[in-house]
Design an enzyme around this catalytic site. Structure first.
Site, PDB file in Angstrom:
ATOM      1  N   HIS A 481       7.343  29.570  -5.442  1.00  0.00           N
ATOM      2  CA  HIS A 481       6.510  28.363  -5.500  1.00  0.00           C
ATOM      3  C   HIS A 481       6.568  27.576  -4.185  1.00  0.00           C
ATOM      4  CE1 HIS A 481       4.940  24.703  -7.717  1.00  0.00           C
ATOM      5  NE2 HIS A 481       5.468  24.146  -6.637  1.00  0.00           N
ATOM      6  N   GLU A 482       7.774  27.247  -3.758  1.00  0.00           N
ATOM      7  CA  GLU A 482       7.910  26.436  -2.547  1.00  0.00           C
ATOM      8  C   GLU A 482       7.369  27.179  -1.334  1.00  0.00           C
ATOM      9  OE1 GLU A 482       8.312  23.447  -2.940  1.00  0.00           O
ATOM     10  OE2 GLU A 482       9.123  23.490  -4.975  1.00  0.00           O
ATOM     11  N   HIS A 485       3.698  26.575  -0.938  1.00  0.00           N
ATOM     12  CA  HIS A 485       3.380  25.335  -0.212  1.00  0.00           C
ATOM     13  C   HIS A 485       3.519  25.566   1.290  1.00  0.00           C
ATOM     14  CE1 HIS A 485       2.907  22.624  -3.558  1.00  0.00           C
ATOM     15  NE2 HIS A 485       4.129  22.829  -4.020  1.00  0.00           N
ATOM     16  N   HIS A 488       0.575  27.226   2.798  1.00  0.00           N
ATOM     17  CA  HIS A 488      -0.513  26.255   2.919  1.00  0.00           C
ATOM     18  C   HIS A 488      -0.389  25.498   4.249  1.00  0.00           C
ATOM     19  CE1 HIS A 488      -2.867  22.837   0.680  1.00  0.00           C
ATOM     20  NE2 HIS A 488      -3.611  23.455   1.566  1.00  0.00           N
TER      21      HIS A 488
HETATM   22 ZN   LIG Z   1       5.008  22.250  -5.862  1.00  0.00          ZN
END
Ligand SMILES: [Zn+2]
Length: 689
Positions: A481-482, A485, A488
């Site tokens: 998940h991290e 980011h 991105h």
């Molecule tokens: Zn998040």
């Protein structure tokens, strides 16, 4: 732009005041000490204010270059220092840093107010905005004008003077209250420890959990005892495995009552003040309440849309959670227990269901998910989707010996920047997991791209003894998940600070959550889930068990989360009274949605740090909102029959990750998917349909 002579402080040059002379220009961590921050911030604010003055006093008619672009580029020194201080204050703080943060907060808020409410600046910005269609701007420039104008309008720049002053005072007080709420919570996290002294109190706990607790006790000078804390890697395993119901209750009650202990760290009064201030602010700006204000800028647009959305998931989730509870109660009775299941029992009996029904023992899979393996899995996935490569860079300075630095290499061989990975808990680290950056992607004055320095910070289980760190399934997903980011940040293509990575808040979790979909796919598992001792790839029957167990506890997960999301919205829409009883309000909300006694919202009011700061206030729902987007987006890969479909990953990078400066929210999504998202993929994926 000229920097002033670096200031002297304790006979040293202040390293924050000059360009960072390090590999990739990362912050020179070892040269920075606490005494450097305040003078550097003061200089940064002074410079930015001078730059704003220059824009305002420009004799030429306002245009894109002399007003919008100049504003977007202003504050270079400040944007260099800011992420360093706040990055470290989150990941590696100490009492000195916290004191600086307290001193800095009112200064920064006064500085920001000065700019936000600068009427001469706003008049110039509005003049460009009103004339924007005649300026022959490209799409990216046009969006920059619109975003900057809207920022000022949303902050109240267009209000009459008296109300602007009132807003400024509200802003200052709100930032102070947020800070105090967070500092109280940090104190509460560290305040409580469950200290155990006999083997009998450890009944049921696996060996590695016991060893970790022994090390925890040793750290605080209690050698020979065992300590459990309110950090998730400590209290969750205890609740899963401890056979001592009385101790489970003690630890869990301490966890859910953080900030609610009637001591000097109690958050109830402060929280009410924050709600009061936010409501006043929203009303000054012409909105009915804070939720309406915050959500108007999101994909969801209105609080009602968010309620409708949450209740569509709430109904099937609650039904499912009731079934889960009944199953657990049956186990209690079968085992001869004569008590009604309570919230502190949930993890313990869920674990039994996991074993019984899914034949899945978390301890059995952990040896395949070492910290290193999971990182390799993430890198392998990035290779398959985007052709990325990773090089470890021990030559790049880090802020703590446990932090790793990696360089990302793009498909065409060019560098994408530096990624820091900071995996384990420390007393100076805030709880949870997050992604931040020490420098965002930008362009220098010559138009050359300056690469981002991104960091992912987690609180994962530490290695114990001579075994490597082994992650739970939850932690494994969090790591992916991290990293989502982080991608991105690395892929941002825009040319301007304001718009390069600007997405609505209910879109932010799409880039991160989509990666969680690949974590358990057998095709990827084979690449990274290898036993740390034998090197053997995770066997098919374990993979099958993992896949079958995907919907394990789905009722609980959704109910716990959505209850918190509803609580957040209720606070931010409620017609406020100052002398409210926080706990009573919370209980009334839970009764209204027929919450069952055995589940507590994931965060209770006094420890709901997501909504203390501005970030997720009236916005805790965004994770599930993005959950619908990510399930639907991943369904595109599945439907194509190729989990690493290059056409889709190219589009995803372009529209969702890279092109935020050009397309926003639903428009970006439809460019990728060809249609609006459908909630069904989410309900099926989470076992609710
Ligand atoms: Zn998040």
């Amino acid at each position: 732009m000229v920097f002033v002579q670096a200031e002297q402080s304790f006979g040293q040059i202040n390293p924050l005041l000059s360009e960072f002379d390090t590999p990739f220009g990362v912050p020179p961590f070892s040269e920075i000490n606490e005494a450097h921050y305040l003078p550097a911030f003061q200089e940064g604010m002074k410079q930015k204010e001078a730059e704003i003055d220059a824009i305002v006093s420009n004799a030429s008619k306002p245009d894109f270059e002399n007003t919008i672009l100049a504003y977007d580029k202003s504050g270079k020194l400040l944007s260099r220092i800011n992420p360093v201080f706040y990055g470290l204050n989150g990941a590696n703080t100490n009492p000195k840093m916290q004191a600086i943060a307290r001193e800095l907060t009112p200064l920064m808020s006064a500085h920001n107010n000065k700019i936000r409410f600068n009427q001469d600046l706003f008049i110039r910005i509005r003049s460009v905005y009103d004339n924007r269609q005649n300026l022959k701007l490209n799409e990216e420039q046009l969006r920059l004008v619109e975003k900057i104008y809207e920022d000022f309008a949303r902050n109240g720049a267009a209000l009459p003077e008296e109300q602007r002053n009132e807003l400024q005072a509200l802003n200052q007080r709100m930032s102070m209250v947020s800070l105090n709420l967070n500092q109280n919570l940090l104190a509460e996290n560290n305040h409580f420890k469950l200290i155990l002294e006999s083997m009998e109190e450890l009944a049921g706990l696996p060996d590695d959990i016991i060893s970790a607790a022994a090390e925890e006790a040793k750290k605080t000078g209690q050698e020979g005892k065992w300590a459990f804390t309110l950090a998730k890697p400590s209290w969750i395993p205890f609740l899963q495995f401890s056979e001592r119901r009385d101790l489970r209750e003690k630890l869990y009650m301490a966890y859910i009552n953080r900030g609610n202990n009637e001591n000097e760290n109690d958050n109830k009064k402060l929280f009410l003040e924050l709600m009061h201030l936010r409501r006043k602010m929203a009303q000054l700006l012409g909105y009915q309440d804070y939720a309406e204000y915050a959500i108007s800028d999101n994909m969801a647009k209105t609080p009602q849309n968010v309620y409708d959305f949450l209740y569509r998931i709430w109904a099937p989730a609650l039904e499912r959670a009731q079934k889960e509870r009944d199953q657990m109660q049956e186990i209690v009775i079968k085992e001869g227990g004569d008590f009604e299941l309570a919230s502190w029992d949930w993890w313990f009996y869920a674990e039994k269901i996991r074993l019984e029904q899914f034949n899945m023992d978390e301890e059995e899979i952990k040896p395949y998910f070492t910290l290193d393996n999971v990182r390799k899995g993430i890198f392998a996935l990035s290779g398959k989707l985007y052709g990325l490569q990773f090089i470890e860079r021990p030559d790049v300075p880090v802020y703590h010996e446990e932090v790793e630095a990696w360089e990302l290499i793009d498909k065409d061989g060019s560098s994408l920047g530096i990624l820091y990975i900071d995996a384990h808990p420390r007393p100076g680290k805030r709880s949870g997991a997050w992604c931040g950056s020490y420098r965002s992607a930008q362009y220098d004055d010559k138009g050359k791209k300056v690469l981002p320095i991104v960091t992912i910070v987690m609180n994962f289980t530490r290695p114990v003894g001579d075994k490597p760190a082994m992650l739970s399934w939850d932690e494994t997903r969090t790591y992916f998940h991290e990293f989502g980011h982080a991608l991105h940040n690395f892929f941002a293509e825009g040319h301007y600070q304001r718009t390069a990575r600007s997405v609505p808040r209910d879109f932010v979790e799409l880039p991160s959550q989509i990666l969680e979909n690949w974590v358990g796919e057998p095709e990827l598992l084979k690449e990274y889930a290898k036993h740390y001792q034998t090197g053997e790839v995770i066997p098919d029957d374990l993979v099958n068990k993992l896949m079958n167990a995907r919907h394990f506890n789905a009722g609980f997960d959704n109910v716990e989360y959505i209850a918190a999301a509803i609580l957040d919205l209720e606070w931010h829409t409620y017609p406020f009274e100052f002398n409210m009883d926080v706990n009573k309000f919370e209980k009334e909300v839970m009764d209204r949605i027929s919450m069952i006694d055995q589940i507590v919202p994931r965060y209770r009011t006094t420890n709901f740090s997501h909504i203390f700061g501005g970030g997720y206030a009236a916005g805790y729902y965004v994770y599930r909102w993005a959950g619908v987007l990510d399930a639907d987006a991943f369904a595109a890969f599945k439907e194509s029959g190729d989990l690493f479909n290059q056409e889709l990953s190219t589009k995803f990078r372009k529209y969702i990750l890279g092109g935020n400066a050009y397309w926003e929210g639903m428009e970006a999504y439809k460019n990728f998917r060809g249609k609006e998202p459908d909630i069904d993929a989410f309900l099926i994926q989470s076992g609710l349909k």
